[in-house]
Design an enzyme around this catalytic site. Structure first.
Site: not given
Ligand code: PLP
Length: 435
Positions: A106
């Site tokens: 993210k």
């Molecule tokens: C947010 C997140 C996900 C999921 O990603 P999306 O875009 O919401 O599908 C997977 N793994 C981790 C470690 C995350 O922080």
């Protein structure tokens, strides 16, 4: 390029407006009016290009309202950490997206969004306040993404005593333009305070309020670029010429949507695997055509505990709202906690590599897809978090304490600074604008 609301009951907007609004006024999400095609000679020469050039070529098709030198600058400020493609075994490759400041993918979207917002604000010489409610991870990615970015101050609201010490330290030790608000309540209280604030005209006006949630196009679009980069590395470093399958551990489905956008733009990807934990509403939809959102269930891969994924609507747009069409391109797998633990163990024994639980869901799905569908193409698995972020689960699987990387151990040594607030709107508002 214009961005349209999925419902179609709000006018089309520029990227700037989609970035500042987050959501369309009709309550639905913004999507690009079309998915632009990359020039064929760009795609065939992909493996010779540096990351920033790939990112520029892709993003400039969407963000043509930002002059090229400015977009290049935003890209340079945002993609500041390596995104290596590493070989796991046979035809499995991990795309390590967790080398940013909070050790999860993210960071990529949050940084780009922050720098894009700051760019527009500098042009207009104004300042804004960003509110974000968090149950842990999103808050730290947003806080780090916006840290020291001019013209923006950030208030991160988190439930006191309900997040891990590591997560808390990552948000409360930055200082500067980042304010950590420790709310005496639950995550739902934090979310309610943010919603109420955005509906309070006095507050919105006084502080120029907005929010930075994961549905923002400013976070989604930059994520497409690392899939193009991964496909390029597969050819450059590993001399693979067959079109890969891309496996994405999914919760809100933003990361998978970004991968699908890359393919639609012309990046050679054979198909996708949606790797889910027990929260598999999209999997049920793909197999039955019925979409029935549920409450989320708690699992080890808790960043994917989502019962009604917000980006599902964006995927439907790509596939013309036809589940057969989506199922032709995206194969779903749902992996239990038990199998997630086993995968962490198996992969560690076979390769020495320690997976975090989200990546483990991806790797297990990839193996299942390979054996059940006899797919022999190379597979790129999005590795979404560093294992040190999920110490307890990893310890349960392999009995090892993962050493903390410097980013995390440094933040543990720093002094926490937070502002406490009750969960009532009056108290919170008085804190933002004291009378
Ligand atoms: C947010 C997140 C996900 C999921 O990603 P999306 O875009 O919401 O599908 C997977 N793994 C981790 C470690 C995350 O922080």
């Amino acid at each position: 390029m214009k961005f349209i609301s999925i419902k179609g009951e709000s006018p089309a907007v520029s990227f700037r407006e989609a970035l500042f609004n987050g959501q369309a006024p009709d309550g639905s999400l913004y999507v690009p009016e079309l998915l632009p095609k990359l020039p064929a000679e760009f795609v065939s020469g992909l493996h010779e290009k540096p990351y920033h050039e790939i990112a520029f070529e892709m993003l400039s098709l969407f963000l043509d309202e930002i002059p090229a030198p400015d977009l290049k600058k935003i890209i340079g400020q945002s993609f500041t950490f390596p995104i290596p493609l590493v070989h796991l075994e046979e035809n499995l490759y991990l795309l390590e997206l967790f080398h940013g400041p909070t050790l999860a993918f993210k960071d990529v979207g949050a940084r780009f969004m922050a720098n894009a917002l700051s760019y527009f604000l500098q042009e207009e010489e104004c300042e804004i306040t960003i509110l974000v409610a968090t149950s842990g991870d999103t808050g730290s990615a947003v806080a780090h993404g916006f840290y020291n970015v001019p013209n923006i101050s950030v208030y991160v609201l988190y439930p006191s005593g309900k997040i891990s010490r590591l997560q808390e330290q990552q948000m409360t030790t930055l200082g500067g333009n980042i304010h950590a608000i420790e709310v005496e309540g639950t995550f739902d209280d934090c979310q309610r305070l943010v919603k109420q604030s955005l509906a309070d005209t006095e507050l919105v006006k006084a502080k120029n309020l907005t929010t930075a949630n994961s549905i923002n196009l400013g976070r989604l679009l930059p994520q497409s670029t690392y899939y193009a980069w991964a496909v390029a590395q597969l050819k450059k470093q590993f001399h693979q010429t067959e079109m890969p399958v891309v496996v994405v551990p999914s919760g809100n489905f933003g990361n998978l949507t970004a991968a699908v956008y890359a393919k639609q733009m012309g990046i050679p990807i054979q198909r996708f695997c949606a790797a889910m934990n027990d929260n598999d509403v999209v999997g049920s939809y793909l197999l039955s055509g019925e979409y029935s959102p549920r409450n989320s269930i708690q699992t080890y891969s808790n960043a994917m505990d989502v019962g009604n994924p917000s980006n599902f609507a964006r995927l439907q747009v790509v596939y013309d709202f036809q589940f057969q069409k989506m199922f032709g391109d995206i194969i779903p797998f749902s992996i239990s906690d038990e199998r997630t633990l086993c995968e962490i163990q198996t992969t560690y024994e076979r390769t020495g590599k320690i997976l975090d639980p989200h990546t483990a869901v991806g790797v297990h799905s990839a193996r299942a897809m390979r054996s059940e569908q006899s797919i022999h193409a190379p597979m790129i698995i999005a590795s979404t978090a560093h294992p040190a972020k999920f110490l307890e689960v990893v310890k349960r699987a392999i009995g090892i304490d993962v050493p903390l990387p410097d980013e995390l151990s440094d933040s543990l040594k720093k002094t926490k600074t937070s502002i406490r607030s009750s969960a009532t709107f009056e108290d919170w508002k008085r804190l933002l604008i004291p009378h």
